[in-house]
Design a protein around this motif. Structure first.
Motif, mmCIF file in Angstrom:
data_model
loop_
_atom_site.group_PDB
_atom_site.id
_atom_site.type_symbol
_atom_site.label_atom_id
_atom_site.label_comp_id
_atom_site.label_asym_id
_atom_site.label_seq_id
_atom_site.Cartn_x
_atom_site.Cartn_y
_atom_site.Cartn_z
ATOM 1 N N ILE A 1 0.878 -1.166 0.000
ATOM 2 C CA ILE A 1 0.000 0.000 0.000
ATOM 3 C C ILE A 1 0.920 1.223 0.000
ATOM 4 C CG2 ILE A 1 -1.768 1.266 1.273
ATOM 5 C CD1 ILE A 1 -2.777 -1.442 0.314
ATOM 6 N N ILE A 2 0.685 2.139 -0.918
ATOM 7 C CA ILE A 2 1.531 3.344 -0.995
ATOM 8 C C ILE A 2 0.931 4.407 -0.085
ATOM 9 C CG2 ILE A 2 2.452 5.121 -2.522
ATOM 10 C CD1 ILE A 2 2.330 3.036 -4.773
ATOM 11 N N GLU A 3 1.684 4.786 0.938
ATOM 12 C CA GLU A 3 1.103 5.645 1.965
ATOM 13 C C GLU A 3 1.580 7.086 1.918
ATOM 14 O OE1 GLU A 3 1.837 3.436 5.524
ATOM 15 O OE2 GLU A 3 0.033 2.231 5.255
ATOM 16 N N THR A 4 2.741 7.344 1.317
ATOM 17 C CA THR A 4 3.227 8.731 1.303
ATOM 18 C C THR A 4 3.602 9.154 -0.114
ATOM 19 O OG1 THR A 4 5.547 8.127 1.600
ATOM 20 C CG2 THR A 4 4.237 8.415 3.601
ATOM 21 N N PRO A 5 3.481 10.451 -0.394
ATOM 22 C CA PRO A 5 3.835 10.951 -1.736
ATOM 23 C C PRO A 5 5.306 10.708 -2.073
ATOM 24 C CG PRO A 5 2.592 12.599 -0.521
ATOM 25 C CD PRO A 5 2.916 11.517 0.448
ATOM 26 N N GLN A 6 6.138 10.613 -1.045
ATOM 27 C CA GLN A 6 7.581 10.463 -1.293
ATOM 28 C C GLN A 6 7.978 9.040 -1.694
ATOM 29 O OE1 GLN A 6 6.354 11.699 1.753
ATOM 30 N NE2 GLN A 6 6.424 13.808 0.961
ATOM 31 N N THR A 7 7.045 8.135 -1.656
ATOM 32 C CA THR A 7 7.373 6.728 -1.960
ATOM 33 C C THR A 7 7.895 6.594 -3.391
ATOM 34 O OG1 THR A 7 5.589 6.045 -0.489
ATOM 35 C CG2 THR A 7 6.415 4.387 -2.041
ATOM 36 N N PRO A 8 9.098 6.042 -3.581
ATOM 37 C CA PRO A 8 9.602 5.826 -4.946
ATOM 38 C C PRO A 8 8.765 4.764 -5.658
ATOM 39 C CG PRO A 8 11.364 5.673 -3.310
ATOM 40 C CD PRO A 8 10.075 5.656 -2.559
ATOM 41 N N LEU A 9 8.538 4.990 -6.927
ATOM 42 C CA LEU A 9 7.783 4.024 -7.717
ATOM 43 C C LEU A 9 8.711 2.941 -8.247
ATOM 44 C CD1 LEU A 9 5.580 6.566 -9.710
ATOM 45 C CD2 LEU A 9 4.910 5.222 -7.706
ATOM 46 N N LEU A 10 8.136 1.816 -8.575
ATOM 47 C CA LEU A 10 8.917 0.690 -9.097
ATOM 48 C C LEU A 10 8.673 0.572 -10.602
ATOM 49 C CD1 LEU A 10 7.953 -1.884 -6.300
ATOM 50 C CD2 LEU A 10 9.971 -0.396 -6.369
ATOM 51 N N GLU A 11 9.702 0.260 -11.320
ATOM 52 C CA GLU A 11 9.578 0.124 -12.774
ATOM 53 C C GLU A 11 8.466 -0.880 -13.130
ATOM 54 O OE1 GLU A 11 10.686 1.459 -15.547
ATOM 55 O OE2 GLU A 11 9.678 -0.072 -16.731
ATOM 56 N N GLY A 12 7.557 -0.446 -13.996
ATOM 57 C CA GLY A 12 6.486 -1.324 -14.466
ATOM 58 C C GLY A 12 5.386 -1.575 -13.443
ATOM 59 N N GLU A 13 5.384 -0.797 -12.383
ATOM 60 C CA GLU A 13 4.397 -1.037 -11.316
ATOM 61 C C GLU A 13 2.966 -0.715 -11.779
ATOM 62 O OE1 GLU A 13 5.293 1.065 -7.685
ATOM 63 O OE2 GLU A 13 4.309 -0.489 -6.479
ATOM 64 N N ARG A 14 2.026 -1.553 -11.372
ATOM 65 C CA ARG A 14 0.595 -1.290 -11.615
ATOM 66 C C ARG A 14 0.005 -0.788 -10.307
ATOM 67 N NH1 ARG A 14 -2.426 -4.130 -15.581
ATOM 68 N NH2 ARG A 14 -3.956 -4.817 -14.062
ATOM 69 N N ILE A 15 -0.584 0.380 -10.353
ATOM 70 C CA ILE A 15 -1.130 0.957 -9.117
ATOM 71 C C ILE A 15 -2.647 1.062 -9.238
ATOM 72 C CG2 ILE A 15 -1.101 2.958 -7.571
ATOM 73 C CD1 ILE A 15 1.783 3.420 -8.483
ATOM 74 N N LYS A 16 -3.312 0.444 -8.270
ATOM 75 C CA LYS A 16 -4.778 0.441 -8.258
ATOM 76 C C LYS A 16 -5.264 1.514 -7.286
ATOM 77 C CE LYS A 16 -4.747 -4.561 -8.793
ATOM 78 N NZ LYS A 16 -5.007 -5.837 -8.102
ATOM 79 N N PHE A 17 -6.213 2.324 -7.718
ATOM 80 C CA PHE A 17 -6.757 3.380 -6.860
ATOM 81 C C PHE A 17 -8.203 3.041 -6.468
ATOM 82 C CE2 PHE A 17 -3.365 5.568 -9.097
ATOM 83 C CZ PHE A 17 -2.806 6.366 -8.109
ATOM 84 N N PHE A 18 -8.468 3.122 -5.184
ATOM 85 C CA PHE A 18 -9.819 2.872 -4.658
ATOM 86 C C PHE A 18 -10.260 4.082 -3.837
ATOM 87 C CE2 PHE A 18 -7.511 -1.146 -4.695
ATOM 88 C CZ PHE A 18 -8.376 -1.990 -5.365
ATOM 89 N N LEU A 19 -11.477 4.521 -4.066
ATOM 90 C CA LEU A 19 -12.038 5.582 -3.230
ATOM 91 C C LEU A 19 -12.567 4.933 -1.954
ATOM 92 C CD1 LEU A 19 -12.737 8.592 -3.142
ATOM 93 C CD2 LEU A 19 -14.884 8.048 -4.256
ATOM 94 N N MET A 20 -12.047 5.362 -0.828
ATOM 95 C CA MET A 20 -12.388 4.693 0.435
ATOM 96 C C MET A 20 -13.651 5.314 1.045
ATOM 97 S SD MET A 20 -10.093 2.413 0.608
ATOM 98 C CE MET A 20 -9.619 1.839 2.220
ATOM 99 N N LEU A 21 -14.752 5.064 0.397
ATOM 100 C CA LEU A 21 -16.032 5.538 0.902
ATOM 101 C C LEU A 21 -16.962 4.349 1.017
ATOM 102 C CD1 LEU A 21 -16.853 8.663 -1.287
ATOM 103 C CD2 LEU A 21 -16.004 8.657 1.045
ATOM 104 N N ALA A 22 -17.687 4.298 2.100
ATOM 105 C CA ALA A 22 -18.650 3.208 2.255
ATOM 106 C C ALA A 22 -19.967 3.776 2.742
ATOM 107 C CB ALA A 22 -18.130 2.180 3.260
ATOM 108 N N GLY A 23 -20.996 3.001 2.590
ATOM 109 C CA GLY A 23 -22.269 3.458 3.136
ATOM 110 C C GLY A 23 -23.425 2.745 2.503
ATOM 111 N N GLY A 24 -24.578 2.944 3.099
ATOM 112 C CA GLY A 24 -25.797 2.343 2.561
ATOM 113 C C GLY A 24 -26.140 1.048 3.255
#
Lengths: 610, 93
Positions: free
Chosen positions: B70-93
């Motif tokens: 899990i990438i937690e800080t903006p300063q985190t170096p990226l890895l070559e060829g990395e696939r990054i999945k983005f999830f909006l952390m909202l729940a409800g209903g």
């Protein structure tokens, strides 16, 4: 009195009488309103072994001090009584216009006992309160009931809450519907209303109690509106309704499938986006709400030009939980439940259990009268109609999963319920804090009194120190779940929407400005704690012990795939933590005498320990 | 140069305007660089409650899941060829 009319309308349907029921200022200060005040009023009437459907069993409708003020997201009411579904404390809430009109009629709520000798309705406005004959409405669905009654009253200012056929037939998970398809669905309180031969309640009026400091309240209302406007969840709900969470719920392992035995499936066809692409969808908003999370679907079918759209809970219950990904049948199931006044969660879970039993070879075609298979939306609708009409196997499904397990000679741990109330559509295996909330919730398995998924997804309550942590870890969750449960219980005292993104400081300032009584965030939490404890004491009087605080195995056994694979909450660990935090007795399941006294519930302590 | 694949899930995809996108970033780039690139390409699509245009980052709780982390800080170096999945952390209903 500021913020309140200071009175309920007391209705004795056996005697055909109504009268004012003054409220004690001290009770309002301590219990605030809504479901908490209802619990205080109901407590004195509850007898051990009381039949929920007995004439003397009270049915209470209650608003709160926020109702009919300028604060956004407050047009809600609570319905409370002994649950015909669980036999313990029962409560449900709903939004719409009805809460404004009930308070507008000049009452903070209704306290109803007795049983009319024939179907009746209540018609209440600021000038009068009448019990009228409603024999001609009996048997009508909730939409027709509301239309006919409004026409008869010749006044569009009336708002109506009513039961459908499910309530009339005392179906254990019948709900109460208002303002077309808004539902106070849970706990079977529609059956309680039906047992009183009370078909409908029509209310009208614009009376509003003064706020102690109206200028301050309006300033705070602006701050509250800004909080709603800046809140991402509000934006998401406005655009896609609560179904916006369908795909995220699946990804997080939070949205159950195949009767709680699976949480990986093809969700794309049943998301909020899919609903908007397939149909013309409009928003429905409760009065004064800038969000409008409700859905209305236009041109659904040639004979149904407008239907209320399904919420997340309904869409999962009739969707993935039944392995059904046919959006049309989900919408139709929701409409059937609304029209006849049925809780969509308990109905969906019961049908999913029937599908599970069919797969196990228990519910055969011969026994059921039809071939029940996973994912068959048409069979799902047939079963739902059989439940509503009390036909064949529908009579068994209408009693919920616990009775189904008993009827079919199955292990009760297979029944997806807590205290007899079916599990909602969030997974305790994905959020362990939620699991302990389900086990201990005042009304049984309840995702609204402690929606712990929000905490662990980052929406912590910093003022109370309830912060996000590893969601699939049990250690330390029990105490925080108890505290969060108390905070969310308070929303149903204020009658504030659970989606309102207000901080404890904001809420306490608003409550102080309205009532003129000073509340701090700690006072609020104490009020929530008091509320949870008096509800618990009612259930204890009705026979609840710690044995009732458990999740069924079917909702605890580790799944084999997805992000929650191998997960099972440590219930014993969390329950002990919870009990310690609440000061509940581990042996009896009751709040300790000391705890009740500390909360100012001295009479309850004496009664419960007499 | 390094190539980073991004995947946006659920309603986040609707608001960003795409379900997946590829970015070519200089070697040694950090998560902050990726966010800047996302902002440059898609910020006009995103509601103000979601994206901070001044800081060029998500305002709301968005989970970024990279390669076994899990990438937690903006300063985190990226890895070559990395696939990054983005999830909006909202729940409800």
């Amino acid at each position: 009195m500021n913020g309140y009319h200071g009175r309920f309308l007391k209705v004795d349907l056996s005697a055909g009488q109504t009268q004012d029921m003054p409220l004690a200022e001290n009770d309002l200060k301590k219990f605030i309103g809504g479901a908490s005040l209802a619990a205080k009023l109901i407590y004195d009437h509850v007898q051990s072994g009381m039949d929920p459907l007995a004439p003397e069993s009270p049915l209470v409708f209650a608003t709160g001090p926020f109702t009919a003020t300028s604060i956004p997201m407050v047009s809600r009411y609570a319905v409370c009584g002994i649950s015909p579904q669980t036999g313990y404390w029962g409560e449900a809430t709903s939004g719409g216009v009805f809460p404004f009109r009930l308070k507008g009629a000049g009452y903070d709520g209704l306290f109803i006992t007795g049983r009319a000798d024939k179907p009746c309705c209540l018609v209440i406005d600021p000038e009068s309160a009448e019990i009228r004959d409603a024999s001609h409405l009996w048997g009508k669905d909730i939409y027709e009931t509301q239309d006919v009654l409004k026409n008869e009253l010749e006044d569009k200012g009336f708002s109506i809450a009513c039961i459908g056929v499910a309530g009339e037939k005392l179906l254990t998970y019948a709900g109460i519907m208002n303002d077309a398809g808004r539902a106070a669905g849970r706990c079977g309180l529609g059956a309680l209303m039906g047992s009183k031969n009370l078909k409908a309640i029509a209310v009208k009026g614009n009376l509003r109690p003064d706020a102690a400091d109206g200028q301050k309240m309006n300033e705070l209302a602006k701050g509250a509106a800004a909080a709603v406007r800046d809140n991402m969840l509000s934006v998401a709900f406005r655009e896609y309704g609560t179904m916006m969470y369908m795909d995220m719920g699946m990804i997080l392992g939070d949205a159950p499938g195949k009767y709680f035995t699976k949480n990986v499936y093809q969700v794309e066809a049943v998301t909020g986006q899919a609903l908007r692409q397939a149909y013309t969808v409009e928003n429905y908003a409760c009065l004064g709400c800038p969000v409008g999370c409700g859905r209305e679907i236009k041109d659904f079918k040639p004979d149904l030009d407008k239907v209320d759209g399904p919420e997340y809970e309904t869409a999962v219950a009739f969707g993935p939980l039944c392995m059904n990904f046919d959006l049309e049948s989900i919408i139709e199931a929701n409409h059937l439940c609304n029209a006849h006044g049925l809780d969509t969660i308990s109905a969906g879970v019961s049908i999913a259990y029937a599908m599970y039993l069919a797969e196990q070879g228990v519910l055969t075609k011969d026994k059921a009268g039809l071939d029940i298979k996973w994912g068959d939306g048409q069979v799902m609708l047939k079963l739902l109609n059989m439940i509503i009409n009390q036909e064949g196997i529908g009579r068994v499904l209408a009693r919920g999963t616990l009775k189904m397990a008993e009827e079919f000679g199955r292990d009760p741990d297979e029944a997806a319920q807590v205290k007899g109330l079916e599990m909602p559509m969030h997974e305790g295996r994905a959020f362990h804090g939620l699991a302990v909330s389900y086990a201990t919730g005042p009304r049984g398995a309840c995702h609204l009194k402690g929606d712990y998924y929000n905490i662990d997804l980052g929406a912590g309550i910093a003022e109370y120190g309830i912060m996000a942590s590893e969601r699939m870890v049990s250690a330390g969750k029990g105490g925080y779940a108890a505290k969060f449960q108390s905070f969310k219980d308070l929303f149903d005292a204020l009658t504030l929407c659970k989606f309102a993104p207000y901080s404890p400081t904001q809420i306490s300032q608003i409550l102080s400005a309205i009532t003129g009584w000073e509340y701090t965030p700690d006072d609020l939490l104490a009020a929530g704690d008091r509320s949870v404890n008096i509800k618990r004491a009612i259930s204890n009087k009705l026979g609840l012990t710690r044995d009732g605080d458990k999740l069924p195995k079917v909702c605890l056994e580790p799944l084999t795939e997805g992000i929650t694979a191998g997960q099972s909450p440590d219930m014993d660990l969390m329950l002990k933590d919870y009990y310690t935090s609440r000061s509940w007795d581990w042996n009896t399941g009751k709040p300790t005498k000391e705890k009740l006294n500390e909360l100012g519930l001295t009479e309850v302590a004496e009664d419960l320990y007499s | 140069m390094m190539q980073i694949e991004t995947l946006f899930y659920g309603i986040l995809a609707d608001w960003v305007g795409t379900q997946e996108a590829s970015f070519d970033l200089p070697a040694g780039s950090t998560f902050r660089d990726l966010l800047t690139a996302i902002g440059n390409r898609y910020e006009q699509n995103m509601p103000e409650q979601l994206w901070d245009r001044e800081e060029s980052l998500f305002k709301s709780q968005v989970l970024a899941e990279g390669r076994d982390r899990i990438i937690e800080t903006p300063q985190t170096p990226l890895l070559e060829g990395e696939r990054i999945k983005f999830f909006l952390m909202l729940a409800g209903g």
